[in-house]
Design a protein around this motif. Structure first.
Motif, PDB file in Angstrom:
ATOM      1  N   PHE A 165       3.346  -0.830   4.169  1.00 19.63           N
ATOM      2  CA  PHE A 165       2.977   0.552   3.881  1.00 19.63           C
ATOM      3  C   PHE A 165       4.241   1.348   3.582  1.00 19.63           C
ATOM      4  O   PHE A 165       5.281   1.168   4.238  1.00 19.63           O
ATOM      5  CB  PHE A 165       2.239   1.179   5.069  1.00 19.63           C
ATOM      6  N   LEU A 166       4.141   2.252   2.605  1.00 17.11           N
ATOM      7  CA  LEU A 166       5.247   3.151   2.309  1.00 17.11           C
ATOM      8  C   LEU A 166       4.674   4.479   1.830  1.00 17.11           C
ATOM      9  O   LEU A 166       3.584   4.527   1.230  1.00 17.11           O
ATOM     10  CB  LEU A 166       6.193   2.570   1.259  1.00 17.11           C
ATOM     11  N   ARG A 167       5.408   5.526   2.087  1.00 19.79           N
ATOM     12  CA  ARG A 167       5.008   6.882   1.688  1.00 19.79           C
ATOM     13  C   ARG A 167       6.088   7.451   0.776  1.00 19.79           C
ATOM     14  O   ARG A 167       7.091   7.983   1.243  1.00 19.79           O
ATOM     15  CB  ARG A 167       4.807   7.763   2.918  1.00 19.79           C
ATOM     16  N   PRO A 168       5.905   7.343  -0.558  1.00 20.31           N
ATOM     17  CA  PRO A 168       6.937   7.847  -1.481  1.00 20.31           C
ATOM     18  C   PRO A 168       6.944   9.363  -1.517  1.00 20.31           C
ATOM     19  O   PRO A 168       5.980  10.039  -1.122  1.00 20.31           O
ATOM     20  CB  PRO A 168       6.510   7.261  -2.831  1.00 20.31           C
ATOM     21  N   ASP A 169       8.048   9.885  -2.033  1.00 18.53           N
ATOM     22  CA  ASP A 169       8.205  11.336  -2.169  1.00 18.53           C
ATOM     23  C   ASP A 169       7.443  11.777  -3.416  1.00 18.53           C
ATOM     24  O   ASP A 169       7.833  11.463  -4.547  1.00 18.53           O
ATOM     25  CB  ASP A 169       9.687  11.685  -2.283  1.00 18.53           C
ATOM     26  N   VAL A 197       0.863  -1.183   0.000  1.00 19.00           N
ATOM     27  CA  VAL A 197       0.000   0.000   0.000  1.00 19.00           C
ATOM     28  C   VAL A 197       0.899   1.233   0.000  1.00 19.00           C
ATOM     29  O   VAL A 197       1.804   1.352   0.836  1.00 19.00           O
ATOM     30  CB  VAL A 197      -0.938   0.019   1.224  1.00 19.00           C
ATOM     31  N   ALA A 198       0.636   2.144  -0.948  1.00 21.98           N
ATOM     32  CA  ALA A 198       1.370   3.411  -1.040  1.00 21.98           C
ATOM     33  C   ALA A 198       0.450   4.547  -0.635  1.00 21.98           C
ATOM     34  O   ALA A 198      -0.685   4.639  -1.121  1.00 21.98           O
ATOM     35  CB  ALA A 198       1.894   3.634  -2.457  1.00 21.98           C
ATOM     36  N   VAL A 199       0.922   5.410   0.250  1.00 16.87           N
ATOM     37  CA  VAL A 199       0.170   6.566   0.728  1.00 16.87           C
ATOM     38  C   VAL A 199       0.651   7.787  -0.043  1.00 16.87           C
ATOM     39  O   VAL A 199       1.835   8.149   0.030  1.00 16.87           O
ATOM     40  CB  VAL A 199       0.355   6.761   2.242  1.00 16.87           C
ATOM     41  N   VAL A 200      -0.253   8.418  -0.803  1.00 17.06           N
ATOM     42  CA  VAL A 200       0.100   9.527  -1.692  1.00 17.06           C
ATOM     43  C   VAL A 200      -0.698  10.751  -1.274  1.00 17.06           C
ATOM     44  O   VAL A 200      -1.934  10.704  -1.180  1.00 17.06           O
ATOM     45  CB  VAL A 200      -0.205   9.173  -3.167  1.00 17.06           C
ATOM     46  N   ALA A 201      -0.007  11.843  -1.014  1.00 19.40           N
ATOM     47  CA  ALA A 201      -0.648  13.111  -0.654  1.00 19.40           C
ATOM     48  C   ALA A 201      -0.907  13.908  -1.926  1.00 19.40           C
ATOM     49  O   ALA A 201       0.004  14.123  -2.734  1.00 19.40           O
ATOM     50  CB  ALA A 201       0.233  13.911   0.299  1.00 19.40           C
ATOM     51  N   LEU A 202      -2.152  14.374  -2.110  1.00 16.65           N
ATOM     52  CA  LEU A 202      -2.542  15.123  -3.309  1.00 16.65           C
ATOM     53  C   LEU A 202      -2.678  16.620  -3.051  1.00 16.65           C
ATOM     54  O   LEU A 202      -3.131  17.343  -3.937  1.00 16.65           O
ATOM     55  CB  LEU A 202      -3.869  14.579  -3.862  1.00 16.65           C
ATOM     56  N   HIS A 203      -2.305  17.067  -1.872  1.00 15.87           N
ATOM     57  CA  HIS A 203      -2.385  18.493  -1.552  1.00 15.87           C
ATOM     58  C   HIS A 203      -1.192  18.854  -0.681  1.00 15.87           C
ATOM     59  O   HIS A 203      -0.777  18.056   0.178  1.00 15.87           O
ATOM     60  CB  HIS A 203      -3.706  18.814  -0.840  1.00 15.87           C
ATOM     61  N   ALA A 204      -0.672  20.045  -0.901  1.00 12.27           N
ATOM     62  CA  ALA A 204       0.504  20.460  -0.133  1.00 12.27           C
ATOM     63  C   ALA A 204       0.169  20.723   1.323  1.00 12.27           C
ATOM     64  O   ALA A 204       1.065  20.709   2.183  1.00 12.27           O
ATOM     65  CB  ALA A 204       1.114  21.722  -0.761  1.00 12.27           C
TER      66      ALA A 204
END
Length: 830
Positions: free
Chosen positions: A145-149, A92-99
């Motif tokens: 779980f991982l949170r890519p840049d 599972v990748a956690v991706v932020a779509l807002h700064a």
């Protein structure tokens, strides 16, 4: 009475006798015809028609039920295997779509013990700082779980290629910003796996505003994710519901990764090669040991592996270490053995040194080669041998010495390499003919190149008188104004270049493919590689005629579609090698140290096992549609960055129309209103695979310019470049007219006389004769000519891509929304 000699003769029908048509009884035969053809023979089948029909219907029903049951069992098996004991952990990748959102708070909530999970492994993915392995004993599942840049687009795309699920973190008011929308465009074009939408901060709002906030956010997300459910994530209970949803949601199958074995590196080590075998000199290469879970399909040690962003490499062996994330650490688990033999895979509780076993080693006889280009033999096309007369002439020419002045002490062998001035001129002529393509692009940039350059110079601050006037005005104006502060951040050279590209694209739209005949050069010599076609659709063009030298370096299939079906079918039935879900260590040989430097810099590492023939070079065609966010003109043979499946590379492609004919017209610019076929020299990749096209700015930022999919691999696809020579009729006599300005000498008219003419109003004709010596010609058309019409001649030549393939793609800078070239709407094209 009538005498016997005079006998009555029968009536003969005349030529006007009515002849009725035969009865059209249809295509079936009558019963009488069938009986006459059978001649008493009886059919072998004993079943009646009704019984035969019922049996066939029952067979179809049983077959449909069996296929439906098999598909259902297969889907359930894959769903239960993912994250279970026999399969790899759920990635599972956690991706932020807002700064403005905090994605780290999401991962912090998911790793809490109150959510029901046990963190067994911190920093589980090498190169990603915020990553952990989670075991859910309640659900009998395990997650990674991982949170890519998200600022690094290459890392984000690589992680999404192998991720099983994505968690998009949205803002509670805006949803996503401009960069989040840009990331979604790239991810949708590449192929989006299963996903979930998460929002934070809803519980902090007042009770009356929560419903309005959720309703507004659902309306925003409906644009990109129709029918998707929005999950709040503010407490441990919300995290438990989120984990339950991730483990039970339906997975989306992506063809380009499900047909190829791949893994995400969780542990990486690098060992440089010893200099003993190379005679004491360091080689600069080494062995890369990559550990991870096998995904997709079984992995074979004899196949090549591709490291995203670095190229293709060989495997030496595959090891089986202990599983770092066991579902149950107390009991050992034995994996299903393959055909190579029985291999025990321990989950834990065993000595680490004893549990690391060698699963398989590469066989040099069966290992695939790294050869990407075909070996070129310059004498391969030679079909003649010199005759005795030619040998005697060559011997006499060798004996007859050429008298020339050479420096003192020069030998005969050295003197033969000294070139006269006449030979140098001949070589220059050959080089000039090779650069005709460049001349074509220069001529066709605009209708009048001198006027266009003068306009561009004027736009970028052209004449000396204007500069003096501007200096006087600037001296009297206020230097602290807002206009001057705005001009400080403007690059005049870039503005002038953008305006020039815009005018070229506008000229191509208004006058497609039209060029001017040069005055200082004969049209017969200038357009000697072009030819006329009676019909672009039906006229023949040999695809094997006059192929370039680069075609000797590529590979070609007799039937690419049949090879694709065979290779994919064999990959689907593969039962040897490292099975899906095994935790293995791959030994990749002859790897440069830049791979390890990339991992140490904090970028994830993705490996994929290539299918047969996927390391070889050929001509690849991709069906691409221009992205709506891009407004700058994209010219053919301009360098672009490609993301095709697991590969990324740089190349200069050519554009052509997407039609079902055997010939395809070249497009000078990437069209915005229709799909375009992009052709380029690249390694073979079997469809299906998503394609992304990026264009790199001068400041290093890469903009998305096109998205599409892989079309085919066909070096024999004929792409024709069209030029249109135009003339003006100035003397019209019904169907005949005297035309000028198309050619400027008599020899050119006689040379192009067989080519058919056409007009903008739909008339067709041909050249009848030349008048005088200044380019006037008499033409005859199929209908009345009009004075405002234009006479045109179409000429074609085949074009090929340029060999500009470069597997190295520089890292992009953080994306910033660029402003397109601003051109006034009332722009006048002269």
């Amino acid at each position: 009475m009538v005498s016997g000699a005079e006998q009555q003769q029968g009536h003969r029908a005349g030529v006007y006798k009515q002849k009725n048509k035969g009865h059209k009884h249809g295509k079936h035969r009558t019963k009488g015809e069938i009986e006459r053809e059978n001649k008493g023979r009886v059919s072998v089948t004993a079943l009646t028609k009704k019984q035969r029909k019922e049996a066939r219907k029952m067979d179809k029903r049983h077959k449909a039920n069996q296929l439906r049951r098999n598909k259902k069992d297969l889907v359930l098996t894959e769903k239960r295997r993912l994250g279970s004991r026999d399969g790899p952990p759920h990635l599972v990748a956690v991706v932020a779509l807002h700064a403005g959102v905090d994605a780290e708070a999401v991962t912090r909530l998911l790793r809490c013990e109150e959510a029901g999970g046990l963190v067994r492994e911190e920093n589980s993915v090498c190169g990603v700082s915020d990553s952990f392995g989670l075991v859910m004993p309640r659900f009998k599942q395990r997650f990674t779980f991982l949170r890519p840049d998200t600022a690094d687009m290459h890392s984000l795309l690589d992680v999404v290629k192998v991720a099983d699920s994505l968690v998009f973190v949205l803002d509670s008011t805006e949803g996503w910003d401009s960069y989040g929308d840009y990331c979604l465009s790239c991810l949708f074009a590449q192929g989006l796996p299963a996903h979930a939408l998460v929002c934070q901060g809803v519980s902090d709002l007042a009770v009356k505003k929560r419903v309005d906030s959720r309703r507004a956010l659902a309306k925003i997300s409906e644009i990109r994710f129709p029918g998707a459910r929005l999950f709040p994530l503010d407490s441990d209970q919300d995290a438990t519901l989120m984990l339950r949803h991730l483990g039970a949601q339906r997975q989306r199958r992506l063809g380009f990764r499900s047909r190829r074995p791949h893994l995400l590196a969780q542990q990486v080590s690098y060992t440089p090669n010893s200099s003993e075998g190379s005679g004491g000199a360091p080689t600069g290469l080494g062995t890369l040991c990559v550990s991870g879970y096998v995904r997709g399909c079984p992995l074979q040690v004899d196949r090549l592996v591709h490291i995203s962003g670095f190229g293709d490499f060989l495997l030496s062996q595959i090891d089986a270490p202990i599983d770092p994330l066991p579902l149950n650490s107390m009991t050992p688990h034995t994996a299903k053995p393959g055909k190579e033999g029985n291999v025990d895979m321990q989950d834990g509780g065993v000595d680490e040194v004893a549990s690391v076993r060698v699963l398989m080693k590469a066989d040099p006889a069966r290992r695939e080669s790294l050869q990407a280009e075909a070996e070129v033999d310059p004498m391969d096309g030679e079909q003649t041998w010199p005759t005795d007369t030619e040998l005697l002439e060559a011997e006499e020419a060798r004996k007859s010495k050429r008298v020339m002045k050479v420096p003192k002490g020069t030998s005969d062998y050295q003197a033969t390499w000294i070139v006269d001035e006449e030979d140098e001129n001949g070589e220059e002529d050959e080089e000039s003919t090779d650069d005709e393509d460049d001349e074509d692009s220069i001529m066709e940039e605009s209708i009048d190149g001198e006027d266009l350059d003068s306009q561009v110079d004027a736009a970028s601050g052209g004449g000396s008188d204007e500069e003096d006037e501007e200096e006087e005005l600037n001296s009297t104006s206020d230097k602290g104004g807002a206009d001057q502060r705005y001009d400080e951040h403007m690059d005049e050279a870039e503005e002038g270049e953008g305006l020039k590209r815009y005018r070229e694209a506008r000229a191509n739209e208004m006058f497609p493919d039209e060029v001017d005949t040069p005055l200082d050069q004969s049209a017969k010599n200038r357009f000697q590689r072009y030819r006329g076609l009676k019909s672009f659709r039906s006229s023949p063009w040999d695809p094997m005629e006059n192929l370039p030298a680069d075609y000797s370096r590529i590979f070609q299939f007799q039937s690419f579609e049949r090879t694709r079906r065979r290779v994919l079918a064999e990959a689907a039935q593969e039962e040897e090698g490292a099975m899906v879900g095994w935790y293995v260590t791959l030994h990749v040989v002859d790897v440069p140290p830049t791979v390890m430097e990339s991992v140490q810099a904090g970028r994830p590492l993705v490996l994929v096992s290539l299918l047969p023939h996927e390391q070889k070079m050929s001509v690849m065609h991709m069906l691409v549609r221009r992205h709506p966010s891009n407004t700058d003109p994209i010219k053919s043979k301009e360098e672009l960055v490609f993301h095709c499946g697991f590969r990324r590379f740089r190349a200069c492609p050519i554009f052509s129309q997407h039609t079902s004919a055997d010939k395809h017209k070249l497009e000078r610019f990437l069209r915005a209103d229709a799909p375009t076929v992009v052709s380029v020299y690249a390694p073979i990749t079997f469809p299906t695979a998503g394609v992304l096209l990026f264009k790199q700015r001068e400041d290093g930022v890469q903009d998305l310019v096109g998205t599409g999919s892989l079309l085919s691999c066909d070096p024999q696809r004929v792409v024709l470049k069209r030029i249109v020579l135009s003339g003006h009729p100035f003397k019209i006599n019904r169907r005949s007219a005297v035309c000028r300005y198309m050619f400027f000498n008599r020899d050119d008219i006689l040379w192009f006389k067989p080519v058919e003419l056409r007009t903008k109003w739909g008339r067709r004709g041909h050249i009848k004769e030349a008048l005088g010596t200044h380019g006037h010609m008499k033409c005859v058309f199929d209908s009345q000519m009009r004075s405002q019409d234009t006479v045109m001649m179409n000429l074609y030549k085949r074009v090929y891509p340029r060999w500009t393939y470069d597997p190295y793609v520089p890292l992009p800078l953080p994306w910033v929304k660029g402003e397109g070239t601003q051109v006034p709407d009332d722009f006048d094209m002269e």
